[in-house]
Structures are given as structure tokens and as C-alpha cells.
Design an enzyme around this catalytic site. Sequence first.
Site, PDB file in Angstrom:
ATOM      1  N   GLY A 183       0.809  -1.205   0.000  1.00  9.12           N
ATOM      2  CA  GLY A 183       0.000   0.000   0.000  1.00  9.12           C
ATOM      3  C   GLY A 183       0.844   1.257   0.000  1.00  9.12           C
ATOM      4  N   ASP A 184       0.248   2.364   0.483  1.00  5.09           N
ATOM      5  CA  ASP A 184       0.949   3.644   0.360  1.00  5.09           C
ATOM      6  C   ASP A 184       2.222   3.693   1.201  1.00  5.09           C
ATOM      7  OD1 ASP A 184      -0.589   3.622   2.664  1.00  5.09           O
ATOM      8  OD2 ASP A 184      -1.008   5.763   2.603  1.00  5.09           O
TER       9      ASP A 184
ATOM     10  N   THR B  47      -3.285  -3.526  -1.337  1.00  6.65           N
ATOM     11  CA  THR B  47      -3.850  -3.210  -0.033  1.00  6.65           C
ATOM     12  C   THR B  47      -5.271  -3.720   0.008  1.00  6.65           C
ATOM     13  OG1 THR B  47      -4.701  -1.412   1.356  1.00  6.65           O
ATOM     14  CG2 THR B  47      -4.240  -0.869  -0.933  1.00  6.65           C
TER      15      THR B  47
ATOM     16  N   ASP C 221      -7.583  -2.884   1.838  1.00  4.06           N
ATOM     17  CA  ASP C 221      -8.544  -1.795   2.028  1.00  4.06           C
ATOM     18  C   ASP C 221      -8.953  -1.151   0.707  1.00  4.06           C
ATOM     19  OD1 ASP C 221      -8.271  -2.304   4.693  1.00  4.06           O
ATOM     20  OD2 ASP C 221      -7.287  -0.409   5.208  1.00  4.06           O
TER      21      ASP C 221
ATOM     22  N   MET D 227     -12.177  -4.799   7.823  1.00  2.90           N
ATOM     23  CA  MET D 227     -11.041  -3.928   7.598  1.00  2.90           C
ATOM     24  C   MET D 227     -11.474  -2.653   6.874  1.00  2.90           C
ATOM     25  SD  MET D 227     -10.286  -7.277   7.449  1.00  2.90           S
ATOM     26  CE  MET D 227      -9.966  -7.809   5.786  1.00  2.90           C
TER      27      MET D 227
ATOM     28  N   TYR E 263      -9.074 -11.649  10.535  1.00  2.00           N
ATOM     29  CA  TYR E 263      -8.030 -12.589  10.129  1.00  2.00           C
ATOM     30  C   TYR E 263      -8.583 -13.692   9.234  1.00  2.00           C
ATOM     31  CZ  TYR E 263      -4.723 -10.276  13.159  1.00  2.00           C
ATOM     32  OH  TYR E 263      -3.899  -9.334  13.720  1.00  2.00           O
TER      33      TYR E 263
END
Length: 274
Positions: free
Chosen positions: A13-14, A42, A44, A87, A196
Site C-alpha cells: 500500500g501507500d 492493499t 482496504d 477492515m 483474520y
Amino acid sequence: EKEKIDILFCIGGDGTQRGAHVIHEEMHRRARPMAVVGIPKTIDNDIRYCDRTFGYFTAIESARNILYLAHNEATGVPRGIGLVKVMGRAAGFIACGAAVASQEANFVLIPEVPIRMQGEKGFLAVLGRRMDERNHAVVVVAEGAGQDLLPGGAVEKDASGNPKLRDIGPYLKEEILRHFKAIGRPVDVKYIDPSYIIRSVPANCDDSLLCDQLARRAVHAAMAGKTDTMIGFIHGSFIHVPIPLAVQGKRQVDLESPAWAAVLAATGQPARWA
């Protein structure tokens, strides 16, 4: 330099992409040729210039199944509420996607929409009306939602500079139980945190294919001498995005988009908590 690496792929991710940019800058300072290419990953789904990262469809598929179970739990007891935390630190894409895919969620709480608990049009009052009408409800909340509601001091940060989230799930459970007990209409809340489980399932075919496509294009970019670039996927096309541009902010749910309209249609909840 020691290992004579001249092509580096950074998958993440970022935070990972920021690290990739720092490595590129250092190698440039040393006048060492190296291709640094980022691959967005990611769960998300919140990295900019990438409509979908691999893993996202698998995540909402798994989360959808959890919402089916939460619905069964909620309908299995008088005045039952299934509360599911998924998440989503800064963006509610998983919560939204799972809600629309399942059509079982009645409330979707995401970081992009501030939560107001009290008041005639607040979350608890609207939830109360739902319970009186249907005797059950399913609530899905992204982990980054409602952080301003949680007690505590200054927000700590992790090694990547991201705020350490407080746990919205148990807070919501306790607030729901307290509210309905106080008004003499107690409820039975079944709280589920499947994070998880969702992140551990094998990738589905869609995500496996997307992963392959991103990987091959990253290799082509690196072999062509591109560097400090991330492979993006937007409007159905693969593009090269300068990493500094990709990490300027988080991608979030557009509250004016058809995607959010689909969530409101599926749940029947208000667009804002007032």
C-alpha cells in the site's frame, strides 16, 4: 548494491510505496542505476489511481459470507443484532462491497461518514426504529469508522506513520446494549470480528488474474527502464503512476458515486447521520 540488484518490485500500500520512493531517491543520489517499480496491494483498496487492488474482491466475497452468518445470528434470537467489524482504516470499500454483495446489511458505518450516535436522526434512534419494525438488524462497521467517538488521549502512530486505531467494534456493542437497556427495550448483540479470516482466504480467480496482469506490466515497465513508478489500474486500463503522486493521499468512497448509492439502496439507511 551488495547483492547487485538492479530491479526492485515493491508490493504493498501507500506505506510500501513511500518506502519504494525513498529507495529510488537514495539510489539516484548514489548515481546507481536501478528500476524501482511499485505494485499496489492493499486489502482496504484505498491506494490512489487504482480502482481495484488484487485481494479486494476476495475480501468482499469472504466478508459477504460473514454477513450471511451475522444475519442468521440476528434472526435466531428475539431482538437480535449482528454487528460485524471489517477492515478499512481510512476507507470503507470492504464494508460497502460486502453489504451490496450480500444484501443482508441494514447499516454500513464507514470512515467517510461521521457517526452521530444520539439524536432523533442519530444512529441509535434509527437502529431503534429498525428493531421495532423488524425485530433484528445487521450492522457492518469499518475499523476506521467513528474514531472520534472513542475515549482516549493523543492518537499514537505506528512505524509507517499511520494512526493506531482504537477498537470501534466493542465500543459500538457496549453503546448499543447500554442505550436499549436504558430505554427498556433490551437487545441481544452478536459481535463478530472476522478480520483474520477475511484476510487469510485464498485469492479467487478475479484477483489471481489481476495479480498476474499487474505483475507482468510491472516487469515490462522495469525492463524498459521505468523507475519510481507504480502500476495503476483505472477505468479498465493499466497505467504508470509516479509514486510521489500515488502516495499524496488515500482513495476513499465517493459519497456522490453510484457505489454509495447502491449501499443506501441495499440498507435503507440515511445518507448522513444528523
